[in-house]
Design a protein around this motif. Structure first.
Motif, mmCIF file in Angstrom:
data_model
loop_
_atom_site.group_PDB
_atom_site.id
_atom_site.type_symbol
_atom_site.label_atom_id
_atom_site.label_comp_id
_atom_site.label_asym_id
_atom_site.label_seq_id
_atom_site.Cartn_x
_atom_site.Cartn_y
_atom_site.Cartn_z
ATOM 1 N N ILE A 1 0.844 -1.193 0.000
ATOM 2 C CA ILE A 1 0.000 0.000 0.000
ATOM 3 C C ILE A 1 0.878 1.240 0.000
ATOM 4 O O ILE A 1 1.826 1.343 0.778
ATOM 5 C CB ILE A 1 -0.920 0.030 1.245
ATOM 6 N N GLU A 2 0.551 2.162 -0.892
ATOM 7 C CA GLU A 2 1.190 3.476 -0.888
ATOM 8 C C GLU A 2 0.095 4.531 -0.741
ATOM 9 O O GLU A 2 -0.733 4.696 -1.640
ATOM 10 C CB GLU A 2 1.978 3.709 -2.178
ATOM 11 N N ILE A 3 0.072 5.204 0.394
ATOM 12 C CA ILE A 3 -0.980 6.187 0.657
ATOM 13 C C ILE A 3 -0.678 7.483 -0.096
ATOM 14 O O ILE A 3 0.428 8.010 -0.027
ATOM 15 C CB ILE A 3 -1.096 6.467 2.160
ATOM 16 N N ILE A 4 -1.677 7.975 -0.824
ATOM 17 C CA ILE A 4 -1.550 9.275 -1.492
ATOM 18 C C ILE A 4 -2.018 10.382 -0.556
ATOM 19 O O ILE A 4 -1.327 11.374 -0.346
ATOM 20 C CB ILE A 4 -2.368 9.297 -2.800
ATOM 21 N N GLN A 5 -3.214 10.195 0.025
ATOM 22 C CA GLN A 5 -3.741 11.169 0.978
ATOM 23 C C GLN A 5 -4.673 10.475 1.960
ATOM 24 O O GLN A 5 -5.533 9.676 1.554
ATOM 25 C CB GLN A 5 -4.514 12.288 0.277
ATOM 26 N N LEU A 6 -4.503 10.775 3.236
ATOM 27 C CA LEU A 6 -5.444 10.326 4.260
ATOM 28 C C LEU A 6 -6.519 11.390 4.415
ATOM 29 O O LEU A 6 -6.225 12.551 4.713
ATOM 30 C CB LEU A 6 -4.732 10.105 5.596
ATOM 31 N N THR A 7 -7.759 11.006 4.200
ATOM 32 C CA THR A 7 -8.877 11.948 4.289
ATOM 33 C C THR A 7 -9.368 12.052 5.721
ATOM 34 O O THR A 7 -9.498 11.044 6.420
ATOM 35 C CB THR A 7 -10.030 11.476 3.372
ATOM 36 N N GLU A 8 -9.666 13.262 6.152
ATOM 37 C CA GLU A 8 -10.180 13.485 7.500
ATOM 38 C C GLU A 8 -11.607 14.011 7.439
ATOM 39 O O GLU A 8 -11.934 14.874 6.639
ATOM 40 C CB GLU A 8 -9.296 14.483 8.249
ATOM 41 N N ASP A 9 -12.465 13.458 8.277
ATOM 42 C CA ASP A 9 -13.838 13.947 8.464
ATOM 43 C C ASP A 9 -14.622 13.996 7.156
ATOM 44 O O ASP A 9 -15.268 15.003 6.816
ATOM 45 C CB ASP A 9 -13.823 15.344 9.103
ATOM 46 N N TYR A 10 -14.570 12.903 6.397
ATOM 47 C CA TYR A 10 -15.363 12.846 5.157
ATOM 48 C C TYR A 10 -16.836 13.007 5.521
ATOM 49 O O TYR A 10 -17.363 12.290 6.384
ATOM 50 C CB TYR A 10 -15.117 11.518 4.441
ATOM 51 N N PRO A 11 -17.544 13.964 4.899
ATOM 52 C CA PRO A 11 -18.882 14.331 5.392
ATOM 53 C C PRO A 11 -19.988 13.311 5.126
ATOM 54 O O PRO A 11 -20.982 13.284 5.857
ATOM 55 C CB PRO A 11 -19.170 15.649 4.663
#
Length: 433
Positions: free
Chosen positions: A96-106
């Motif tokens: 796994i290569e993370i591009i972006q960790l999303t926070e508080d997806y609505p």
């Protein structure tokens, strides 16, 4: 990561046993102790990724644990067959290569109100159901173009800015065209009639606009219309083209979008019944049918949604209602020669309460009668001079019809409201996003 080496989920079937890399978003995940299950999507489809703690390094395991809903990532894994999954495959994750960790997806798996979702339409599109609707819409568009292209029709693009109304109505969006008044088009039909006199069989496919303050589940302010016009085609031939057209489109969706229809929750058996020929009733017969159902509707009035629904409930496929009174139909519709108070027209009513999806008619080809209609409807002879020229120079019998794309998508998908049939709907109180 070299994005040129990515594999699309839709192409995964041909990669069984191979190691692939997928650019994806995390729709959701669950854990069962030492196994993590990742629900991945890449726009082309969905697949489950499976990580066993004993089979991956600590870095990969920790990366999977950090993932949040709608985080973006590259996933490396081995493609396996899995009959229990919707796609028939799953991915044994090895990296796994993370591009972006999303926070508080609505938008979460819980229930949300429609206004909340519409304010976030740009994100709501990512949900499986909304994605499936867009895939079905795209297939409908492909089938429409295929039907007409294979039958000798030429695609012609009418203008979006026009100097006058197609049907003499006032529900138009007004703008300025330098020093002149102009309007956003509500139909390309008149221009298609001109094109048919040059090319024989034509169709347009584009956006149209109605400034109607309607809040019903069937109406949008901006929607897409498909408008064929055919020279040397009469009313009966027009009906035959329409029923063949709708049958072709519906069966194309059934053949190519079963997974999406299942995701939406559509009863496919109802669509499989949509085969030409379609039943036909006259306006007179429809009025009598409504009277028997308890509706107090006098002859000479148009039908509303409750009337169309009551009629449609008696049929398992679309039904034509023909020969409406001329008094409330468009000025260009040709009168029945044996009964001039009605016109050679038809509305196609979809089953299951979705209302009119096609309106069409044979057009007036007599220049004297057309001039009379201009006077009766108080239309500007100057604004429509070019349209009259079509009757002065080589007039011929001709017919056409218009299909509303969004209402058709709503019917085929079995949706409650037309607002879900287009990526970014424009309704009476919504211009955002």
């Amino acid at each position: 990561m070299q994005t040129s080496n990515l594999t699309a989920i839709r192409d995964i079937a041909g990669k069984v046993g191979e190691t692939v890399v997928i650019g994806s978003w995390l729709q959701g995940k669950r854990s069962s102790g030492k196994i993590q299950f990742l629900k991945l999507r890449d726009g082309s489809g969905f697949i489950q990724g499976v990580l066993a703690k004993s089979e991956v390094d600590e870095e990969t395991w920790a990366a999977a644990q950090k993932l949040t809903q709608e985080s973006s990532l590259y996933v490396t894994g081995i493609v396996r067959e899995e009959p229990r999954s919707q796609s028939g495959y799953e991915l044994t994750v090895t990296g796994i290569e993370i591009i972006q960790l999303t926070e508080d997806y609505p938008i979460t798996p819980k229930e949300h109100g429609i206004d909340f979702l519409m304010d976030r339409r740009h994100l709501w599109l990512r949900s499986p159901k909304q994605r499936a609707i867009m895939v079905v819409r795209a297939q409908i568009i492909r089938a429409i173009q295929q039907f007409f292209d294979e039958r000798g029709f030429t695609l012609v693009d009418p203008p979006v800015l026009t100097p006058s109304s197609c049907e003499g109505t006032t529900n138009l969006f007004h703008t300025k065209y330098f020093d002149e008044d102009a309007y956003l088009t509500q139909s390309g039909q008149l221009y298609m009639e001109a094109a048919a006199m040059a090319l024989g069989k034509v169709y347009s496919f584009g956006p149209t606009f109605r400034a109607e303050k309607s809040k019903t589940r069937r109406h949008l302010i901006e929607f897409w219309m498909i408008e064929p016009e055919m020279a040397f085609v009469d009313h009966e031939q027009n009906l035959q083209v329409q029923e063949q057209f709708i049958s072709f489109v519906v069966q194309s969706v059934v053949a190519n979008c079963r997974t999406e229809l299942e995701t939406i929750g559509r009863d496919v058996s109802k669509l499989e019944q949509v085969q030409a020929p379609f039943p036909r009733i006259t306006y007179d017969e429809a009025i009598e049918m409504l009277h028997q159902e308890g509706f107090d509707l006098p002859w000479g009035e148009d039908f509303g949604a409750p009337h169309e629904t009551a009629i449609a409930e008696k049929f398992d496929r679309p039904v034509f209602i023909t020969h409406y009174p001329a008094s409330f139909k468009a000025f260009y519709m040709k009168p029945d020669p044996t009964r001039p108070e009605v016109v050679l027209c038809a509305d196609m009513i979809a089953p299951e309460g979705y209302g009119e999806i096609i309106g069409g008619s044979q057009r007036i080809d007599d220049p004297e009668l057309m001039a009379q209609r201009f006077q009766e409807h108080e239309l500007s002879e100057e604004a429509y001079a070019w349209y009259m020229d079509l009757r002065r120079y080589g007039t011929v019998p001709h017919s056409g019809f218009g299909l509303g794309l969004e209402r058709t998508v709503a019917w085929i998908c079995g949706l409650e409201h037309v607002r879900e049939t287009i990526a970014f709907p424009r309704t009476l109180y919504r211009l955002y996003p």
